[in-house]
Design an enzyme around this catalytic site. Structure first.
Site, PDB file in Angstrom:
ATOM      1  CG  ASP A 102     -33.583  77.158  83.690  1.00  0.00           C
ATOM      2  OD1 ASP A 102     -33.983  76.217  82.996  1.00  0.00           O
ATOM      3  OD2 ASP A 102     -32.612  77.102  84.468  1.00  0.00           O
TER       4      ASP A 102
HETATM    5  N1  URA Z   1     -28.525  75.594  82.373  1.00  0.00           N
HETATM    6  C1  URA Z   1     -29.434  75.972  83.289  1.00  0.00           C
HETATM    7  O1  URA Z   1     -29.354  75.587  84.444  1.00  0.00           O
HETATM    8  N2  URA Z   1     -30.405  76.800  82.894  1.00  0.00           N
HETATM    9  C2  URA Z   1     -30.524  77.286  81.641  1.00  0.00           C
HETATM   10  O2  URA Z   1     -31.442  78.061  81.357  1.00  0.00           O
HETATM   11  C3  URA Z   1     -29.568  76.863  80.699  1.00  0.00           C
HETATM   12  C4  URA Z   1     -28.570  76.021  81.087  1.00  0.00           C
END
Ligand code: URA
Length: 238
Positions: A102
């Site tokens: 993310d």
């Molecule tokens: N899980 C998440 O919620 N975000 C990420 O970036 C990776 C794994």
């Protein structure tokens, strides 16, 4: 492969621009002997302006992703590709992120132009561990370990329960979470499912590969030994 095409595929310019580099005598061998577009040479023997070429196809990078950067080639805002040399974005085959983090998640991100390697890592059959450290808004209760390990946790709008995941409390509001799959926003949604909220998420490892002191925003190429570390503890479902 003709040298013009080989060098253009590494992102140094269009074929026309690379042909001009040959005419200007900028492409040489390791001894400084000027090369011509039709010469036959191995990648390792070629110099452009006296410098070795970027790694050939089969490139794999590890990057320590900062917050606020997106794993996409087109998006508004800063992109992970902007942390790499500009010409990397012009390589053919293209360099893709191996899965995504993310925008606000930090830490270990792989990029590769090797489609087979990418699929081997992100395939749903792959059980390669992805290890995260999460800072949480609320204290851990203690029962999250069992819930995450159960193999029964169902996230909203999903059809199948999550695979068992390992949770280790590092402090009342800090935990290490090891996942063996990669569903959308998985770590954040798992903590939301047990009434908590992730304030910050950082990926520390994929398989046996860690950042190994790589600074935030920095990257390095992975040699075959480094790539093997990703698969160090691999278990694939039959
Ligand atoms: N899980 C998440 O919620 N975000 C990420 O970036 C990776 C794994």
């Amino acid at each position: 492969m003709r040298l013009v095409r080989m060098i253009a595929n590494l992102g140094y310019g269009s074929r026309r621009e690379v042909a001009m580099m040959f005419r200007e005598g900028r492409v040489t061998d390791a001894d400084g002997e000027v090369l011509y577009a039709d010469d036959k040479r191995e990648h390792a023997e070629i110099r452009l302006d006296g410098e070795p070429l970027d790694p050939p196809q089969g490139l794999c990078l590890v990057l320590n992703k900062p917050a606020g950067v997106t794993c996409s080639t087109r998006d508004t805002g800063r992109l992970v590709h902007e942390l790499l040399p500009e010409r990397f974005a012009l390589r053919n085959p293209k360099l893709s992120t191996v899965g995504r983090l993310d925008r606000e998640t930090t830490g270990l991100l792989l990029l590769t132009d090797d489609g087979a390697l990418l699929h081997r890592i992100i395939s749903p059959r792959s059980r390669i561990a992805k290890v995260y450290e999460a800072e949480l808004a609320e204290d851990l209760r203690g029962d999250e370990v069992g819930t995450f390990a159960s193999g029964n946790l169902m996230l909203e709008s999903e059809q199948t329960p999550l695979l068992p995941a390992e949770l280790e409390a590092l402090a009342p509001r800090k935990a290490r979470l090891t996942l063996h799959e990669g569903r959308y926003h998985q770590a954040r949604r798992m903590f939301a499912a047990v009434g908590n909220h992730v304030l910050h998420l950082h990926r520390v490892a994929i398989g046996g590969l860690t950042l190994d002191g790589l600074e935030e925003g920095a990257w390095r190429t992975l040699d075959p030994g480094g790539i093997q570390r990703v698969f160090a503890a691999e278990t694939e479902q039959e």
